[in-house]
Write a protein that holds these residues in place. Sequence first.
Motif, PDB file in Angstrom:
ATOM      1  N   LEU A 109       0.829  -1.208   0.000  1.00 34.90           N
ATOM      2  CA  LEU A 109       0.000   0.000   0.000  1.00 34.90           C
ATOM      3  C   LEU A 109       0.864   1.260   0.000  1.00 34.90           C
ATOM      4  O   LEU A 109       0.548   2.235  -0.684  1.00 34.90           O
ATOM      5  CB  LEU A 109      -0.950   0.004   1.202  1.00 34.90           C
ATOM      6  N   ASP A 134       0.793   3.990  -2.899  1.00 42.17           N
ATOM      7  CA  ASP A 134       0.560   5.396  -2.598  1.00 42.17           C
ATOM      8  C   ASP A 134       1.639   6.263  -3.246  1.00 42.17           C
ATOM      9  O   ASP A 134       1.341   7.287  -3.858  1.00 42.17           O
ATOM     10  CB  ASP A 134       0.536   5.596  -1.081  1.00 42.17           C
ATOM     11  N   GLU A 135       2.901   5.837  -3.122  1.00 46.86           N
ATOM     12  CA  GLU A 135       3.996   6.574  -3.753  1.00 46.86           C
ATOM     13  C   GLU A 135       3.821   6.596  -5.271  1.00 46.86           C
ATOM     14  O   GLU A 135       4.020   7.630  -5.916  1.00 46.86           O
ATOM     15  CB  GLU A 135       5.337   5.933  -3.400  1.00 46.86           C
ATOM     16  N   GLN A 178       1.031   6.327  -6.968  1.00 46.93           N
ATOM     17  CA  GLN A 178      -0.096   7.204  -7.309  1.00 46.93           C
ATOM     18  C   GLN A 178       0.331   8.663  -7.283  1.00 46.93           C
ATOM     19  O   GLN A 178      -0.051   9.440  -8.156  1.00 46.93           O
ATOM     20  CB  GLN A 178      -1.265   6.969  -6.350  1.00 46.93           C
ATOM     21  N   ASP A 179       1.133   9.026  -6.272  1.00 46.16           N
ATOM     22  CA  ASP A 179       1.633  10.403  -6.206  1.00 46.16           C
ATOM     23  C   ASP A 179       2.466  10.732  -7.440  1.00 46.16           C
ATOM     24  O   ASP A 179       2.338  11.818  -8.013  1.00 46.16           O
ATOM     25  CB  ASP A 179       2.478  10.622  -4.944  1.00 46.16           C
ATOM     26  N   ALA A 193       3.418   8.422   7.226  1.00 48.59           N
ATOM     27  CA  ALA A 193       3.120   7.356   6.255  1.00 48.59           C
ATOM     28  C   ALA A 193       2.610   6.117   6.973  1.00 48.59           C
ATOM     29  O   ALA A 193       1.654   5.476   6.526  1.00 48.59           O
ATOM     30  CB  ALA A 193       4.363   7.033   5.427  1.00 48.59           C
ATOM     31  N   ARG A 219      -0.943   6.619   7.946  1.00 47.40           N
ATOM     32  CA  ARG A 219      -1.825   6.478   6.780  1.00 47.40           C
ATOM     33  C   ARG A 219      -2.046   5.008   6.461  1.00 47.40           C
ATOM     34  O   ARG A 219      -3.165   4.581   6.150  1.00 47.40           O
ATOM     35  CB  ARG A 219      -1.229   7.206   5.579  1.00 47.40           C
ATOM     36  N   LEU A 266      -5.498   2.825   6.533  1.00 51.90           N
ATOM     37  CA  LEU A 266      -5.962   2.089   5.353  1.00 51.90           C
ATOM     38  C   LEU A 266      -6.218   0.614   5.656  1.00 51.90           C
ATOM     39  O   LEU A 266      -7.082  -0.007   5.071  1.00 51.90           O
ATOM     40  CB  LEU A 266      -4.933   2.191   4.222  1.00 51.90           C
TER      41      LEU A 266
END
Length: 99
Positions: free
Chosen positions: A57, A61-62, A64-65, A88, A91, A95
Amino acid sequence: MATVTVEINGRPHQVGCAEGQQDRVKDLAAQFDRHVRQVAGDVGQVGDLRLFLMAGLLLADENQDLKSGAQVELPADDAAIVEALNEAAARIEALTAGL
């Protein structure tokens, strides 16, 4: 098809890959291992499945950024890096709550 053995969180795992891609798989596994160890350092040894999920995850996330073109600002000192990692981890925990 080739097979390569990679080590994640201190344990060996055999992975199949296309012939000639062994070094790339080893490099990717080393990157994933660093994320797994980071998560384990933040939340403790909560089992491979959860650590792998949380690290996955974090990587997603990285990714997606990066895809969204978000500007990621790197912290200037160790204290800021620790704070960023803690954020992080929080987060990730949010999640994965309830898994």
